[in-house]
Scaffold this motif. Structure first.
Motif, PDB file in Angstrom:
ATOM      1  N   GLY A   1      -5.216  34.156 -13.777  1.00 56.72           N
ATOM      2  CA  GLY A   1      -5.627  35.307 -12.997  1.00 56.72           C
ATOM      3  C   GLY A   1      -6.546  36.251 -13.751  1.00 56.72           C
ATOM      4  N   VAL A   2      -6.736  37.435 -13.162  1.00 57.05           N
ATOM      5  CA  VAL A   2      -7.614  38.448 -13.742  1.00 57.05           C
ATOM      6  C   VAL A   2      -7.015  38.979 -15.051  1.00 57.05           C
ATOM      7  N   LYS A   3      -5.701  39.078 -15.082  1.00 58.84           N
ATOM      8  CA  LYS A   3      -5.034  39.553 -16.312  1.00 58.84           C
ATOM      9  C   LYS A   3      -5.382  38.623 -17.476  1.00 58.84           C
ATOM     10  N   GLY A   4      -5.540  37.336 -17.194  1.00 58.38           N
ATOM     11  CA  GLY A   4      -5.934  36.368 -18.220  1.00 58.38           C
ATOM     12  C   GLY A   4      -7.310  36.700 -18.792  1.00 58.38           C
ATOM     13  N   LEU A   5      -8.227  37.129 -17.923  1.00 61.61           N
ATOM     14  CA  LEU A   5      -9.571  37.498 -18.405  1.00 61.61           C
ATOM     15  C   LEU A   5      -9.490  38.742 -19.288  1.00 61.61           C
ATOM     16  N   VAL A   6      -8.675  39.699 -18.842  1.00 60.98           N
ATOM     17  CA  VAL A   6      -8.534  40.947 -19.605  1.00 60.98           C
ATOM     18  C   VAL A   6      -7.913  40.635 -20.974  1.00 60.98           C
ATOM     19  N   ASP A   7      -6.888  39.792 -20.968  1.00 62.84           N
ATOM     20  CA  ASP A   7      -6.229  39.427 -22.234  1.00 62.84           C
ATOM     21  C   ASP A   7      -7.183  38.687 -23.173  1.00 62.84           C
ATOM     22  N   ALA A   8      -8.131  37.940 -22.558  1.00 55.82           N
ATOM     23  CA  ALA A   8      -9.101  37.212 -23.388  1.00 55.82           C
ATOM     24  C   ALA A   8     -10.180  38.155 -23.923  1.00 55.82           C
ATOM     25  N   GLY A   9     -10.149  39.409 -23.501  1.00 54.97           N
ATOM     26  CA  GLY A   9     -11.056  40.428 -24.055  1.00 54.97           C
ATOM     27  C   GLY A   9     -12.432  40.482 -23.418  1.00 54.97           C
ATOM     28  N   VAL A  10     -12.566  40.034 -22.146  1.00 56.75           N
ATOM     29  CA  VAL A  10     -13.907  40.101 -21.541  1.00 56.75           C
ATOM     30  C   VAL A  10     -14.390  41.552 -21.482  1.00 56.75           C
ATOM     31  N   THR A  11     -15.689  41.740 -21.770  1.00 59.39           N
ATOM     32  CA  THR A  11     -16.250  43.088 -21.680  1.00 59.39           C
ATOM     33  C   THR A  11     -17.230  43.181 -20.522  1.00 59.39           C
ATOM     34  N   ALA A  12     -17.638  42.025 -19.993  1.00 58.42           N
ATOM     35  CA  ALA A  12     -18.493  41.971 -18.800  1.00 58.42           C
ATOM     36  C   ALA A  12     -17.763  41.089 -17.797  1.00 58.42           C
ATOM     37  N   ILE A  13     -17.702  41.530 -16.559  1.00 63.35           N
ATOM     38  CA  ILE A  13     -16.933  40.740 -15.592  1.00 63.35           C
ATOM     39  C   ILE A  13     -17.769  39.557 -15.090  1.00 63.35           C
ATOM     40  N   PRO A  14     -17.156  38.389 -14.883  1.00 65.23           N
ATOM     41  CA  PRO A  14     -17.917  37.229 -14.389  1.00 65.23           C
ATOM     42  C   PRO A  14     -18.578  37.538 -13.045  1.00 65.23           C
ATOM     43  N   SER A  15     -19.703  36.871 -12.791  1.00 59.01           N
ATOM     44  CA  SER A  15     -20.496  37.144 -11.564  1.00 59.01           C
ATOM     45  C   SER A  15     -19.702  36.940 -10.286  1.00 59.01           C
ATOM     46  N   ILE A  16     -18.696  36.064 -10.312  1.00 60.20           N
ATOM     47  CA  ILE A  16     -17.927  35.824  -9.078  1.00 60.20           C
ATOM     48  C   ILE A  16     -17.234  37.094  -8.587  1.00 60.20           C
ATOM     49  N   PHE A  17     -17.114  38.095  -9.464  1.00 53.10           N
ATOM     50  CA  PHE A  17     -16.454  39.353  -9.072  1.00 53.10           C
ATOM     51  C   PHE A  17     -17.443  40.424  -8.605  1.00 53.10           C
ATOM     52  N   HIS A  18     -18.751  40.109  -8.675  1.00 48.37           N
ATOM     53  CA  HIS A  18     -19.742  41.130  -8.308  1.00 48.37           C
ATOM     54  C   HIS A  18     -19.812  41.297  -6.792  1.00 48.37           C
TER      55      HIS A  18
ATOM     56  N   PRO B   1      -6.807  46.959 -15.521  1.00 52.97           N
ATOM     57  CA  PRO B   1      -7.999  47.779 -15.765  1.00 52.97           C
ATOM     58  C   PRO B   1      -9.222  46.866 -15.858  1.00 52.97           C
ATOM     59  N   CYS B   2     -10.364  47.391 -15.436  1.00 49.95           N
ATOM     60  CA  CYS B   2     -11.569  46.558 -15.339  1.00 49.95           C
ATOM     61  C   CYS B   2     -12.663  47.111 -16.249  1.00 49.95           C
ATOM     62  N   PRO B   3     -13.302  46.248 -17.059  1.00 47.86           N
ATOM     63  CA  PRO B   3     -14.350  46.766 -17.957  1.00 47.86           C
ATOM     64  C   PRO B   3     -15.612  47.251 -17.220  1.00 47.86           C
ATOM     65  N   GLU B   4     -15.846  46.756 -15.988  1.00 50.75           N
ATOM     66  CA  GLU B   4     -17.025  47.204 -15.223  1.00 50.75           C
ATOM     67  C   GLU B   4     -16.604  47.540 -13.782  1.00 50.75           C
TER      68      GLU B   4
END
Ligand code: OGA
Ligand code: NI
Length: 382
Positions: free
Chosen positions: A29-46, A228-231
């Motif tokens: 899920g999204v929590k997995g992306l946050v835990d992996a430390g993404v600082t830019a959200i993948p385009s699929i979320f735009h 929480p979302c970086p962007e």
């Protein structure tokens, strides 16, 4: 919009379908992306910029006079006809109302939110084991049930639990919320039945009418987790949508607001997004599409959304409980109950067909429009 690529995806030439699949395959899920430390959200979320325009402004709070979300006191001391009148007004205008003195203990509400948070912030393996898009599973974890249907994904994860009429076995539920969710479900069912009586009476029907029509046969609880979302300016926690079932009882985290509702001020004003800050101790009821359909538009299923949570803020948790027909067994057709003043505005449909339609289109389109009889589409007054 096709299931394989949004306009944005095609324009920028990225393989949207592959990105969606890769995200789904992580089962984190999204929590997995946050835990992996993404600082830019993948385009699929735009999301399209125009849909995000008014999220960063500070909309008038719903406690500002004209925008107030009604508060309905369910204590025995209140006069029945006053309560029914309040419910009728709320259900027919903003489509949302808070309930207080509702009988669900505060400790149980806090325990439910804490359990939902613990599950989402707990081990990834426990979530991976439940990750599924199979609607036949009574308990499942996922991110964006409409991932492959919608034009843009939302920054949120969800634990889905079917609590009635066929509750899961205790061992099917995550241990961290096993007991609390069953107890919470029982309390919300009791409250829901009381609310269904008020809604029935508000429509001029006998208090048991909606229940006898089967509207309260099933209870489906959805624990929403908004990391929480970086962007946050590029996406939503949950984009604008209406709830498809009869009605929803929403438990919001008392410290973090975020829910917004699209309010119609009338008089030719543009509809405006307003905050619905949590009212401590309250639960929030909102009308769903099937109730708008059976009420023949006397009640309104109103668009609402949650902007993405800013990275400096804590993750937001909410629990939405949806009341519906027993989707496995019921064959009943639902059509408008008319009050003799207006002809039916919708064609009749089974709740299964309605929900199947909702699940096939996702949050991007309101399923009600599909069942609205064309000759009654709203036209500007002349
Ligand atoms: C929903 C919903 C709002 C919230 O789950 O349908 O609108 O506050 N949730 O999480
Ligand atoms: Ni909703």
């Amino acid at each position: 919009m096709s299931a394989t690529g949004s306009a944005a995806g095609v324009a920028s030439g990225y393989d949207r379908r592959r990105e969606l699949q890769a995200f789904d395959d992580t089962k984190a899920g999204v929590k997995g992306l946050v835990d992996a430390g993404v600082t830019a959200i993948p385009s699929i979320f735009h999301h399209p910029p125009e849909s995000l325009e008014d999220t960063t402004t500070s909309p008038p709070s719903c406690t500002d006079g004209a925008f107030a979300i009604p508060v309905v006191d369910l204590s025995a001391a209140a006069r029945r006809e006053d309560v029914v009148a309040q419910v009728r007004h709320a259900a027919g205008t903003v489509g949302f109302f808070h309930v207080v003195n509702h009988g669900v203990p505060e400790g149980l509400m806090a325990g439910m939110l804490a359990g939902a948070r613990r599950f989402n912030e707990g081990p990834a393996e426990a979530k991976r084991a439940l990750y599924s898009r199979d609607q036949a599973r009574k308990v499942r974890f996922g991110s964006n049930f409409d991932l492959f249907q919608s034009a843009a994904a939302n920054w949120r994860d969800t634990l889905f639990c079917d609590l009635a009429p066929d509750p899961p076995l205790p061992e099917e539920l995550p241990e961290v919320l096993r007991n609390v969710i069953m107890e919470y479900g029982d309390a919300v069912m009791k409250l829901g039945l009381r609310v269904s009586e008020l809604l029935s009476e508000s429509l001029g029907l006998s208090s048991g009418h909606l229940r006898e029509m089967g509207c309260m046969e099933s209870l489906h609880a959805v624990c929403q987790y908004y990391p929480p979302c970086p962007e946050p300016h590029l996406t939503f926690g949950i984009k604008s949508h209406t709830d498809p079932a009869f009605f929803t009882v929403l438990l919001q985290d008392g410290s973090t607001g975020g829910l917004q509702v699209l309010v119609d001020r009338g008089g030719g004003h543009r509809r405006t997004w307003v905050d619905v800050p949590p009212l401590p101790g309250s639960l929030t009821v909102n009308i769903g599409d099937l109730l708008q359909l059976v009420s023949n538009d006397r009640f309104r299923s109103v668009e609402h959304r949650v902007p993405a949570i800013k990275s400096k803020d804590p993750a937001r948790v909410s629990v939405a409980s949806f009341f519906n027909t027993d989707l496995k067994r019921s064959t009943r057709l639902y059509g408008p109950i008319t009050d003799g003043r207006r002809p039916p505005l919708y064609r009749s449909v089974t709740a299964q067909e309605f929900m199947a339609h909702f699940n096939s289109v996702g949050l991007d389109r309101c399923p009600l429009d599909y069942y609205r009889l064309e000759r009654h589409t709203l036209r500007p007054a002349v």
